[in-house]
Design a protein around this motif. Structure first.
Motif, PDB file in Angstrom:
ATOM      1  N   SER B  80       0.837  -1.205   0.000  1.00  0.00           N
ATOM      2  CA  SER B  80       0.000   0.000   0.000  1.00  0.00           C
ATOM      3  C   SER B  80       0.865   1.246   0.000  1.00  0.00           C
ATOM      4  O   SER B  80       0.559   2.230  -0.677  1.00  0.00           O
ATOM      5  CB  SER B  80      -0.902   0.028   1.230  1.00  0.00           C
ATOM      6  OG  SER B  80      -1.723  -1.097   1.259  1.00  0.00           O
ATOM      7  N   GLN B 129      -9.198   0.249  -0.390  1.00  0.00           N
ATOM      8  CA  GLN B 129      -9.500  -1.066   0.171  1.00  0.00           C
ATOM      9  C   GLN B 129     -10.905  -1.101   0.759  1.00  0.00           C
ATOM     10  O   GLN B 129     -11.698  -1.976   0.459  1.00  0.00           O
ATOM     11  CB  GLN B 129      -8.469  -1.375   1.260  1.00  0.00           C
ATOM     12  CG  GLN B 129      -8.673  -2.701   1.936  1.00  0.00           C
ATOM     13  CD  GLN B 129      -7.469  -3.068   2.790  1.00  0.00           C
ATOM     14  OE1 GLN B 129      -6.562  -2.265   2.979  1.00  0.00           O
ATOM     15  NE2 GLN B 129      -7.459  -4.270   3.300  1.00  0.00           N
ATOM     16  N   ASP B 209      -6.194  -0.526  -4.200  1.00  0.00           N
ATOM     17  CA  ASP B 209      -5.581  -1.120  -3.026  1.00  0.00           C
ATOM     18  C   ASP B 209      -6.513  -2.185  -2.453  1.00  0.00           C
ATOM     19  O   ASP B 209      -7.477  -1.863  -1.788  1.00  0.00           O
ATOM     20  CB  ASP B 209      -5.301  -0.034  -1.983  1.00  0.00           C
ATOM     21  CG  ASP B 209      -4.398  -0.536  -0.871  1.00  0.00           C
ATOM     22  OD1 ASP B 209      -4.189  -1.759  -0.788  1.00  0.00           O
ATOM     23  OD2 ASP B 209      -3.910   0.297  -0.096  1.00  0.00           O
ATOM     24  N   GLU B 210      -6.238  -3.419  -2.709  1.00  0.00           N
ATOM     25  CA  GLU B 210      -7.075  -4.532  -2.272  1.00  0.00           C
ATOM     26  C   GLU B 210      -8.564  -4.235  -2.468  1.00  0.00           C
ATOM     27  O   GLU B 210      -9.331  -4.239  -1.504  1.00  0.00           O
ATOM     28  CB  GLU B 210      -6.786  -4.861  -0.798  1.00  0.00           C
ATOM     29  CG  GLU B 210      -5.318  -5.166  -0.576  1.00  0.00           C
ATOM     30  CD  GLU B 210      -5.058  -5.900   0.732  1.00  0.00           C
ATOM     31  OE1 GLU B 210      -5.951  -6.628   1.177  1.00  0.00           O
ATOM     32  OE2 GLU B 210      -3.968  -5.748   1.278  1.00  0.00           O
TER      33      GLU B 210
HETATM   34 MG   LIG Z   1      -2.255  -2.619   2.511  1.00  0.00          MG
END
Ligand SMILES: [Mg+2]
Ligand SMILES: Nc1ncnc2c1ncn2[C@@H]1O[C@H](COP(=O)(O)OP(=O)(O)O)[C@@H](O)[C@H]1O
Lengths: 343, 288
Positions: B80, B129, B209-210
């Motif tokens: 990240s 995320q 990010d994810e």
């Molecule tokens: Mg991360």
């Protein structure tokens, strides 16, 4: 019947029961005290404010200025009347035999100028306090970096919240009344009251800003928004309900405190109503009557008797209603905002 | 005697080979550049710090345009952090700083003082995320990036909303409730709203990010499918925890471990035949 789970007295259970009963009786005591206080005010004040005949509220008390009460025996009749009425009466009946003429200040008429003054003080000081408070909160939560200076600022704010209101009154007197030369005026009172609640507003506004999820800020910045666009468009709106919550408490404080306005804004009595001014600047530079100060004056600065009691209780009743009304307005505003900016 | 002759013959051969090499090298290089397009993102020997803690150690990697590049690696290895350097989201963290090295996008050093971070972020979108739709209507979510640029023309906004939602494979699901709150959508739809919101400002690069870590398998499949379509128009960098996901939707995979880039290469190769032992251990599930 005895079995593995049967209820047996233990020391832990006894302790728990005692603790429970102490707490329960404390709570009940508080409820009883609150009921007594509010009940007394509502019953005694209610008899001043309400009446049995149409229009059921005492419009004189709510909508006229305080007057001196004349209690006389005229031609053998016991009479009570306000100053104006008395003058008209004595002009009309010059030959009447007057005995036992007694006068009581502020005990006739009403408290209209005090209501108006309190509403004006609350509106003005809350506007100032929210403007300054929210700006400081934005700075503290969004712009300031951690460091000694900011730490020091925070400690100062926290300490300011603990300063007694009379000290704010003296501060306001020194700065606004004397140094700025605003005299005893709405403006001086507004700023003094605003400064008094500012620490609470800053602290809770900052908390409200911080409670807005980080994702709103990041999401906005990641789309190419400036920090300012992000704050005004995507953080502040969602913090407003929280900010209003804290302002509800501040409203009651601003409306209720007597000490800060005693030297800065309040007049014992004033003949003109606030809007009876010749030019606009006079509006800001005039002193006003205010409910808490009026209650203080009629309760402790003039001889006490059954006639002043009427004004005291009536004043207290109206005062509670006014504070409640202003606070309710901001509660309604808050729930509107919550619906609009729900997250 | 014969050995010396042989030696000299060998030497001659070597020299010949070298000269041939030097002759053919330039043409090979040009061939290479033809097949391998110029990278859009160049990360050049970057060290990154949170305060005194070094989170990234000398990362060097290139990201090709219109490809999906996946960052994989165990939690806390700096995926990240590296991703958020690319659109300078790390600027928001007081103590964060790039200690050494350069990030270049289309050849421009994005940490150069002359770079306007606002312009950068318009060209490098991000999907987080935790899906973070704003508590506004679906419509207002999509046009947020345009409104802050001062674009308020209704017709233009309507067009962008439709185009972006179609682009995020969401149009058919939400076209009848554009003015309802985006918070009423399902988790997967919310994440696709965030993707639609990012593509509405027409970026070149999208960082994710994810993006699927909070989604159920069906929603995940939809987002992965979407990523596959998006790469025709955008360069995508995706951080993922999920090995299968990296395998399914990326062209290039970079494996990180403890703030270092261990290996980067063609996804298929990384997954079938990694050169580093650590990569293999991670991919086969021996740690991480
Ligand atoms: Mg991360
Ligand atoms: N805001 C921050 N402040 C300090 N340290 C951080 C911060 N964000 C991440 N880190 C640290 O940097 C390292 C890399 O984190 P991160 O990039 O989030 O890893 P990943 O995304 O691979 O799980 C971790 O050790 C983490 O603790």
């Amino acid at each position: 019947m005895e079995h593995a789970f049967s209820n047996r007295p233990t020391k832990a259970k006894t302790t728990q029961n005692i603790a429970f009963w102490i707490m329960r009786s404390m709570t009940y005591t508080i409820v009883i005290l609150a009921t007594l206080i509010f009940g007394t005010i509502f019953i005694k004040g209610g008899s001043t404010v309400f009446q049995t005949s149409f229009p059921f509220v005492n419009t004189t008390f709510l909508f006229s200025k305080p007057e001196t009460l004349h209690v006389v025996t005229s031609d053998g009749n016991k009479l009570q009347m306000g100053d104006k009425e008395w003058r008209a009466y004595s002009e009309k009946n010059p030959e009447a035999v007057i005995e036992d003429h007694k006068t009581y200040v502020y005990s006739a008429g009403g408290i209209f100028p005090c209501i108006v003054g309190t509403v004006l003080l609350v509106l003005g000081s809350m506007t100032i306090a929210l403007t300054l408070g929210v700006m400081s909160a934005i700075y503290l939560s969004e712009y300031s970096k951690h460091g000694l200076f900011i730490e020091w600022v925070r400690i100062s704010i926290a300490n300011l919240a603990g300063v007694p209101s009379i000290v704010f009154g003296l501060f306001g007197y020194g700065i606004f009344v004397i140094f700025f030369g605003w005299n005893v005026s709405l403006l001086s009172g507004w700023f003094t009251l605003a400064f008094m609640v500012l620490p609470v507003i800053i602290t809770s506004s900052e908390e409200a800003m911080r409670a807005v999820p980080k994702g709103f800020r990041e999401g906005s910045l990641a789309l190419g928004a400036t920090k300012w666009q992000t704050i005004t468009g995507n953080v502040l709106p969602y913090a407003i309900p929280g900010i209003l919550t804290s302002s509800v408490l501040s409203i009651s404080r601003v409306a209720g405190e007597t000490a800060p306005i005693m030297f800065t804004a309040a007049y014992v009595v004033r003949d003109e109503l606030p809007w009876e001014v010749s030019k606009l600047s006079d509006f800001f530079l005039q002193g006003v009557q205010a409910l808490p100060y009026h209650i203080y004056v009629v309760s402790s600065k003039i001889p006490q008797n059954e006639y002043t009691a009427r004004v005291q209780w009536g004043g207290a009743f109206v005062f509670l209603v006014v504070v409640l009304a202003i606070a309710m307005t901001s509660v309604v505003m808050r729930s509107k905002m919550r619906q609009k900016y729900r997250w | 005697m014969s050995t010396t002759l042989e030696k000299s013959a060998n030497q001659k051969k070597k020299e010949e080979a070298m000269s041939i090499n030097s002759l053919i090298n330039p043409s090979m290089e040009s061939m290479m550049t033809e097949t391998k397009p110029k990278p859009i993102i160049e990360i050049d020997n970057v060290d990154f710090y949170y305060g005194a803690t070094k989170a990234l150690h000398g990362i060097t990697l290139n990201i090709e345009p219109k490809k999906v590049t996946a960052f994989i690696g165990p939690s806390g290895c700096g995926k990240s952090t590296l991703l958020r350097c690319i659109n300078r989201m790390n600027d928001l963290v007081d103590i964060a700083r790039v200690g050494a090295g350069q990030f270049r996008i289309s050849g421009v050093d994005i940490y150069h003082p002359s770079v306007d971070v606002i312009e950068l972020r318009k060209r490098v979108g991000m999907v987080f995320q935790k899906s973070n739709p704003f508590p506004k209507s679906i419509y207002e979510n999509i046009v947020y990036g345009l409104r802050i640029q001062g674009i308020n023309d209704k017709k233009r906004l309507d067009e962008v909303v439709e185009k972006s939602l179609r682009g995020a494979a969401l149009w058919d699901e939400v076209k009848d409730r554009l003015h309802d709150s985006a918070l009423g959508l399902s988790g997967g739809q919310m994440q696709r709203i965030c993707i639609a919101r990012a593509i509405a400002v027409d970026p070149e690069i999208i960082l994710m990010d994810e993006p699927c870590s909070a989604l159920d398998p069906i929603a995940t499949a939809k987002v992965e499918e979407l990523i596959h379509e998006l790469k025709t128009k955008f360069t995508i960098v995706i951080v993922t925890h999920n090995m299968q996901q990296a395998g399914r939707c990326s062209d290039t995979t970079a494996f990180f471990y403890l703030g270092k880039l261990i290996e980067i290469g063609n996804t298929e190769k990384i997954f079938t035949n990694p050169t580093q032992q650590q990569t293999e251990d991670y991919i086969t599930g021996r740690f991480g």
